[in-house]
Enzyme design. Structure first.
Site, PDB file in Angstrom:
ATOM      1  N   LYS A 119       6.852  20.830  -5.853  1.00  0.00           N
ATOM      2  CA  LYS A 119       8.244  20.586  -5.742  1.00  0.00           C
ATOM      3  C   LYS A 119       8.550  19.204  -5.971  1.00  0.00           C
ATOM      4  O   LYS A 119       8.336  18.346  -4.887  1.00  0.00           O
ATOM      5  CB  LYS A 119       9.043  21.268  -4.565  1.00  0.00           C
ATOM      6  CG  LYS A 119      10.413  21.271  -4.756  1.00  0.00           C
ATOM      7  CD  LYS A 119      11.272  21.197  -3.661  1.00  0.00           C
ATOM      8  CE  LYS A 119      11.422  20.026  -2.817  1.00  0.00           C
ATOM      9  NZ  LYS A 119      12.266  18.995  -3.649  1.00  0.00           N
ATOM     10  N   GLU A 177       2.545  12.156   4.534  1.00  0.00           N
ATOM     11  CA  GLU A 177       2.761  10.863   4.334  1.00  0.00           C
ATOM     12  C   GLU A 177       4.041  10.484   4.519  1.00  0.00           C
ATOM     13  O   GLU A 177       5.085  10.892   3.560  1.00  0.00           O
ATOM     14  CB  GLU A 177       2.254  10.473   3.098  1.00  0.00           C
ATOM     15  CG  GLU A 177       1.771   8.987   3.040  1.00  0.00           C
ATOM     16  CD  GLU A 177       3.047   8.326   2.364  1.00  0.00           C
ATOM     17  OE1 GLU A 177       3.680   7.559   2.959  1.00  0.00           O
ATOM     18  OE2 GLU A 177       3.201   8.208   0.946  1.00  0.00           O
ATOM     19  N   CYS A 186       7.519   2.875   0.833  1.00  0.00           N
ATOM     20  CA  CYS A 186       7.347   3.362   2.458  1.00  0.00           C
ATOM     21  C   CYS A 186       6.226   2.272   2.939  1.00  0.00           C
ATOM     22  O   CYS A 186       6.354   2.122   4.246  1.00  0.00           O
ATOM     23  CB  CYS A 186       6.499   4.754   2.370  1.00  0.00           C
ATOM     24  SG  CYS A 186       5.350   4.818   1.370  1.00  0.00           S
ATOM     25  N   GLU A 231      13.856   2.512   9.106  1.00  0.00           N
ATOM     26  CA  GLU A 231      13.420   2.165   7.754  1.00  0.00           C
ATOM     27  C   GLU A 231      14.537   2.156   6.812  1.00  0.00           C
ATOM     28  O   GLU A 231      15.201   2.978   6.665  1.00  0.00           O
ATOM     29  CB  GLU A 231      12.644   3.263   7.318  1.00  0.00           C
ATOM     30  CG  GLU A 231      11.810   3.125   6.003  1.00  0.00           C
ATOM     31  CD  GLU A 231      11.067   4.258   5.485  1.00  0.00           C
ATOM     32  OE1 GLU A 231       9.883   4.093   4.968  1.00  0.00           O
ATOM     33  OE2 GLU A 231      11.034   5.283   5.518  1.00  0.00           O
TER      34      GLU A 231
END
Length: 475
Positions: free
Chosen positions: A170, A245, A279, A377
């Site tokens: 997906k 992750e 990231c 973040e």
């Protein structure tokens, strides 16, 4: 309007069980340019059944057969490289120079590293009179993000194939077209029916159904920590393996003996490329307090020299969506409210830009490591510069984070850099501007996830079970 309304299930392009569509937005102009279908649990059931059937035979293929299959995938991918780069440019805003130079070719790096590792990999290892066998974990659910989309697809699909697993992918519904092209690559390469399946959809409609599905043996997810927690909770009832992750808030420690100009160049390369949407981007820059003004002036000059939206080499594009743009604006506002020093950038679009989700490259100095912009973040071209009074304090503050995906150390002495790197609680540490390398493992500590991708054999091992056959030798 480009329409890509079918899914790839059991070696065929099929319509969704229940029609439901979503427009894909070009973040450069905020206009829809494509339409996809959103899947449902019923589509997941079909794909899982196909993958389960295919696993029986594909799990028993030889290493030689899987090597040849990966070689075919690589050749098929190379033929579609230009259209994959174009898709990434349109759907997530990467400038064409970046899409051609890094975004699209990244998949070849992962396939190549996996291929070489597979050639050398030993799936059966003697241990005394016993044998250790490494066997495919089973049917895998793969969920990938929008920021480096084809990179993460290849980083999961290639090792899963090498291990002998079957899978359902997906991709992100925000940037789905490159995933559809990847499915066409798999079809072109002759991947057996049911081994690779693709369903487009969102987290609630498809991701949750995959995580909870009793016939999926493993979930491999890349994305936000929030969504990774949801995947883990969904997978818990069936005790499936989960590899994550997740997010990052990576520290870049500039030591007093560093070449500051080189350190800033490395910082800008890691932070600004992909408009800050990485990231592992070095979003917290720790600098000696007495050198902060000097280094901040260098960062300010570099940010203000960055081209935005013109497509020239080194330029940055928009962030991926209105939601992402608004999130970044809110965090910039929070930085101002919490008293950080706004050195350059700030709220709103860059000067002269009146449409598209473009963000002004922004530097905050005198940032408190406990402030919102140092903890959360941001996922945009926003840097928090944090002064330190001692090396011990810099290391302590770097490790004082919920995240631990990557880290960076700048020093005039490689031995000094190595010593500091050894104390950082992160899955990766880059010394003196060293770039990413597909042959080393990638993954995080703490809330940046678990497991490791990339790295050839490390990626393959993620998709393997370990079996001990005791008494294998009788003499």
């Amino acid at each position: 309007m480009l329409e890509k309304l079918q899914f790839y299930i059991d070696g065929k392009w099929v319509d969704p069980v229940t029609p439901k569509t979503l427009d894909v937005i070009n973040p450069s102009n905020e206009e829809p340019f494509a339409r996809i279908s959103l899947g449902s649990k019923a589509d997941v059931d079909k794909a899982v059944a196909a993958a389960r059937r295919a696993f029986e035979s594909f799990s028993r293929t030889t290493k030689k057969e899987r090597v040849e299959l990966l070689q075919s995938v690589m050749a098929a991918y190379q033929k579609r490289l230009p259209e994959i780069a174009e898709a990434i440019h349109l759907e997530m805003g990467a400038p064409m120079w970046l899409a051609k130079a890094a975004q699209a070719p990244a998949a070849l790096g992962h396939i190549g590293a996996t291929l070489q590792a597979l050639i050398d990999f030993q799936f059966e290892v003697p241990r005394g009179k016993n044998q250790i066998r490494y066997e495919p974990v089973g049917v895998c659910g793969l969920i990938t993000p929008w920021n480096w989309p084809i990179n993460q697809i290849a980083a999961k699909v290639a090792p899963a194939l090498a291990a002998g697993c079957t899978m359902i992918l997906k991709p992100s519904e925000i940037a789905p077209l490159n995933g559809i092209l990847f499915a066409q690559v798999m079809e072109d390469a002759g991947v057996p029916a049911g081994v690779f399946n693709l369903i487009n959809g969102d987290g609630p409609g498809v991701g949750e159904a995959m995580s909870r599905h009793p016939d999926i043996d493993m979930m491999s997810f890349t994305g936000s920590t929030r969504a990774g927690i949801a995947v883990s909770k969904g997978a818990a009832d069936t005790v499936k393996r989960v590899a994550l992750e997740l997010g990052g808030k990576s520290a870049n420690i500039v030591l007093e003996d560093a070449d500051f100009a080189q350190a800033v160049k490395a910082e800008m390369g890691g932070l600004m490329v992909n408009s800050g949407q990485s990231c592992n981007a070095p979003t917290r820059m720790f600098v000696p307090r007495k050198k902060q003004d000097e280094i901040a002036a260098m960062v300010k000059a570099a940010m203000e020299a960055t081209k935005i939206g013109d497509g020239s080499p080194g330029s940055i594009g928009p962030v991926v969506s209105e939601a992402q743009y608004n999130k970044i604006q809110g965090l910039i506002q929070k930085g101002i409210e919490e008293g950080a020093k706004l050195v350059t950038g700030g709220l709103g679009r860059p000067e002269g830009v009146n449409r598209g989700y473009y963000v002004r490259p922004t530097l905050f100095a005198d940032v408190d490591n406990h402030s919102t912009i140092a903890r959360e973040e941001i996922f945009g071209p926003v840097l928090a510069m944090i002064p330190y009074d001692s090396e011990e304090q810099a290391i302590a503050m770097a490790n004082d984070s919920l995240y631990g995906l990557s880290g960076y150390v700048q020093s005039g002495s490689i031995d000094h850099a190595r010593a500091v790197a050894a104390r950082l609680r992160t899955g990766n540490v880059h010394l003196n501007g060293a770039p990413v390398d597909f042959t080393v493992p990638f993954g995080g500590y703490k809330q940046s996830g678990n497991g490791r991708e990339w790295g050839g054999e490390f990626g393959i091992e993620e998709f393997l079970e370990t079996k001990a056959v005791v008494g294998y030798q009788t003499d």
